[in-house]
Write an enzyme that holds these catalytic residues in place. Sequence first.
Site, PDB file in Angstrom:
ATOM      1  N   ASP A 112      -6.385 -13.611  10.421  1.00 59.67           N
ATOM      2  CA  ASP A 112      -6.095 -12.751   9.264  1.00 59.67           C
ATOM      3  C   ASP A 112      -5.074 -13.455   8.381  1.00 59.67           C
ATOM      4  O   ASP A 112      -3.979 -13.790   8.843  1.00 59.67           O
ATOM      5  CB  ASP A 112      -5.542 -11.411   9.750  1.00 59.67           C
ATOM      6  CG  ASP A 112      -5.200 -10.452   8.621  1.00 59.67           C
ATOM      7  OD1 ASP A 112      -5.478 -10.774   7.450  1.00 59.67           O
ATOM      8  OD2 ASP A 112      -4.648  -9.377   8.926  1.00 59.67           O
ATOM      9  N   MET A 171      -2.236 -14.402  13.009  1.00 59.80           N
ATOM     10  CA  MET A 171      -1.877 -14.281  11.596  1.00 59.80           C
ATOM     11  C   MET A 171      -1.695 -15.676  10.997  1.00 59.80           C
ATOM     12  O   MET A 171      -0.948 -16.497  11.523  1.00 59.80           O
ATOM     13  CB  MET A 171      -0.585 -13.474  11.448  1.00 59.80           C
ATOM     14  CG  MET A 171      -0.662 -12.036  11.947  1.00 59.80           C
ATOM     15  SD  MET A 171      -1.881 -11.054  11.047  1.00 59.80           S
ATOM     16  CE  MET A 171      -1.194 -11.105   9.382  1.00 59.80           C
ATOM     17  N   MET A 198       1.698  -0.167   7.958  1.00 57.79           N
ATOM     18  CA  MET A 198       3.009  -0.812   7.832  1.00 57.79           C
ATOM     19  C   MET A 198       4.082   0.250   7.615  1.00 57.79           C
ATOM     20  O   MET A 198       3.869   1.206   6.866  1.00 57.79           O
ATOM     21  CB  MET A 198       2.983  -1.790   6.649  1.00 57.79           C
ATOM     22  CG  MET A 198       1.945  -2.896   6.820  1.00 57.79           C
ATOM     23  SD  MET A 198       1.841  -3.995   5.393  1.00 57.79           S
ATOM     24  CE  MET A 198       0.840  -2.995   4.276  1.00 57.79           C
ATOM     25  N   SER A 250     -10.538  -6.091   4.751  1.00 59.73           N
ATOM     26  CA  SER A 250      -9.222  -5.450   4.731  1.00 59.73           C
ATOM     27  C   SER A 250      -9.187  -4.341   3.681  1.00 59.73           C
ATOM     28  O   SER A 250      -9.284  -4.596   2.477  1.00 59.73           O
ATOM     29  CB  SER A 250      -8.135  -6.480   4.422  1.00 59.73           C
ATOM     30  OG  SER A 250      -6.898  -5.842   4.265  1.00 59.73           O
ATOM     31  N   MET A 279       1.545  -2.717  12.211  1.00 59.18           N
ATOM     32  CA  MET A 279       2.739  -3.512  11.896  1.00 59.18           C
ATOM     33  C   MET A 279       3.913  -2.554  11.808  1.00 59.18           C
ATOM     34  O   MET A 279       4.502  -2.321  10.740  1.00 59.18           O
ATOM     35  CB  MET A 279       2.521  -4.283  10.591  1.00 59.18           C
ATOM     36  CG  MET A 279       1.521  -5.403  10.735  1.00 59.18           C
ATOM     37  SD  MET A 279       1.222  -6.266   9.175  1.00 59.18           S
ATOM     38  CE  MET A 279      -0.126  -5.258   8.535  1.00 59.18           C
ATOM     39  N   HIS A 319      -4.456  -2.394  12.697  1.00 58.97           N
ATOM     40  CA  HIS A 319      -3.378  -3.355  12.930  1.00 58.97           C
ATOM     41  C   HIS A 319      -2.057  -2.644  12.670  1.00 58.97           C
ATOM     42  O   HIS A 319      -1.723  -2.348  11.525  1.00 58.97           O
ATOM     43  CB  HIS A 319      -3.580  -4.548  11.981  1.00 58.97           C
ATOM     44  CG  HIS A 319      -2.528  -5.595  12.095  1.00 58.97           C
ATOM     45  ND1 HIS A 319      -2.403  -6.613  11.166  1.00 58.97           N
ATOM     46  CD2 HIS A 319      -1.537  -5.808  13.010  1.00 58.97           C
ATOM     47  CE1 HIS A 319      -1.399  -7.400  11.511  1.00 58.97           C
ATOM     48  NE2 HIS A 319      -0.852  -6.929  12.611  1.00 58.97           N
ATOM     49  N   ASP A 330      -4.540  -1.892   7.874  1.00 66.11           N
ATOM     50  CA  ASP A 330      -3.165  -2.353   8.055  1.00 66.11           C
ATOM     51  C   ASP A 330      -2.207  -1.182   7.896  1.00 66.11           C
ATOM     52  O   ASP A 330      -2.097  -0.603   6.810  1.00 66.11           O
ATOM     53  CB  ASP A 330      -2.833  -3.430   7.024  1.00 66.11           C
ATOM     54  CG  ASP A 330      -3.488  -4.761   7.332  1.00 66.11           C
ATOM     55  OD1 ASP A 330      -3.371  -5.216   8.489  1.00 66.11           O
ATOM     56  OD2 ASP A 330      -4.118  -5.333   6.431  1.00 66.11           O
ATOM     57  N   HIS A 352     -10.834  -3.143   8.534  1.00 67.79           N
ATOM     58  CA  HIS A 352      -9.505  -3.507   9.005  1.00 67.79           C
ATOM     59  C   HIS A 352      -8.461  -2.655   8.294  1.00 67.79           C
ATOM     60  O   HIS A 352      -8.359  -2.669   7.065  1.00 67.79           O
ATOM     61  CB  HIS A 352      -9.254  -4.994   8.732  1.00 67.79           C
ATOM     62  CG  HIS A 352      -7.960  -5.493   9.295  1.00 67.79           C
ATOM     63  ND1 HIS A 352      -7.798  -5.805  10.626  1.00 67.79           N
ATOM     64  CD2 HIS A 352      -6.763  -5.739   8.697  1.00 67.79           C
ATOM     65  CE1 HIS A 352      -6.563  -6.229  10.828  1.00 67.79           C
ATOM     66  NE2 HIS A 352      -5.911  -6.192   9.678  1.00 67.79           N
TER      67      HIS A 352
END
Length: 214
Positions: free
Chosen positions: A172, A136, A36, A7, A67, A65, A34, A32
Site C-alpha cells: 500500500d 506500507m 485513522m 482505497s 491506523m 486498515h 483506512d 480498502h
Amino acid sequence: MVKIHPSILCADHGNLEADVKRLIDAGADYLHMDVMDGDFVPNFGLGTEVFSCIKNYTDIPLDVHLMIRNPSKHIRFFRKLGAEIITVHPEADTHIAGTLALIKELGAVPGIALNPGTSVETVKEVLPLCGHVLAMTVNPGFYGQEFLEFTVGKIEILGELSKKYGYSLCVDGNINAERVKRLHPMGVSNFVIGTALFKEEPVELIRRIKEENS
C-alpha cells in the site's frame, strides 16, 4: 492471482455510490478502508457512516486498515461493520498476539501492517498468527505520497516468508500498474491502489493489471 483493493480514502465522497459501483464493475476484489484516529497517524479518516453507506451499496469484502492506537478495543465494532480483513499496527498495540487471535476468533482475517521504518524482525514471532500482511511503501496517514524505494528489500523478505506462513502479502502506497508488475514476482498478491486508480478508468486499469500479472 493478483487481487486489487481500491482505497476508498481516494474516492469522491460526494459521489460515493457511483464510485463504489464503478470499482465493483471494474473487478475490484476488496474495498480498502483506512481508519485513522489523528493520534497514531496525523490525520482522521473513514468514519462509521462511510462503512454504512458502502454496505448499503455492495457485499464486496471490506479490508479494514486500523491506523489507530489500542485497536483491540475496537475489533468487535469494526467486525460488526462488515470488516472481512482487519489489519493492525504492532506499534499501536501492547498485546498484538492477543489482538490477532481475537480477529480470527470473530471470523475475520487477522492482518499486521509494517510501516516503512518497521523491520520484519519486530513482527516475525507473530507472522504465524497472520492471514494478511500489509507492507506500507509510504508513511501512513495521507495519500499521494512518493513511493519509498528502500521498502522493496523488506517486501522481498516478506514474500519469501509468505511461502512458509501462508499469509497474503499486500502493499500500500503509490501503487500503479508498473509497480504491480515489479512487485508481484516477489510474492505480493494483493495491492491497495488509490490515486492511480481514480486518475484512470478503473475498468481498464484493473483489467490491464490482472491480464499482465496472470
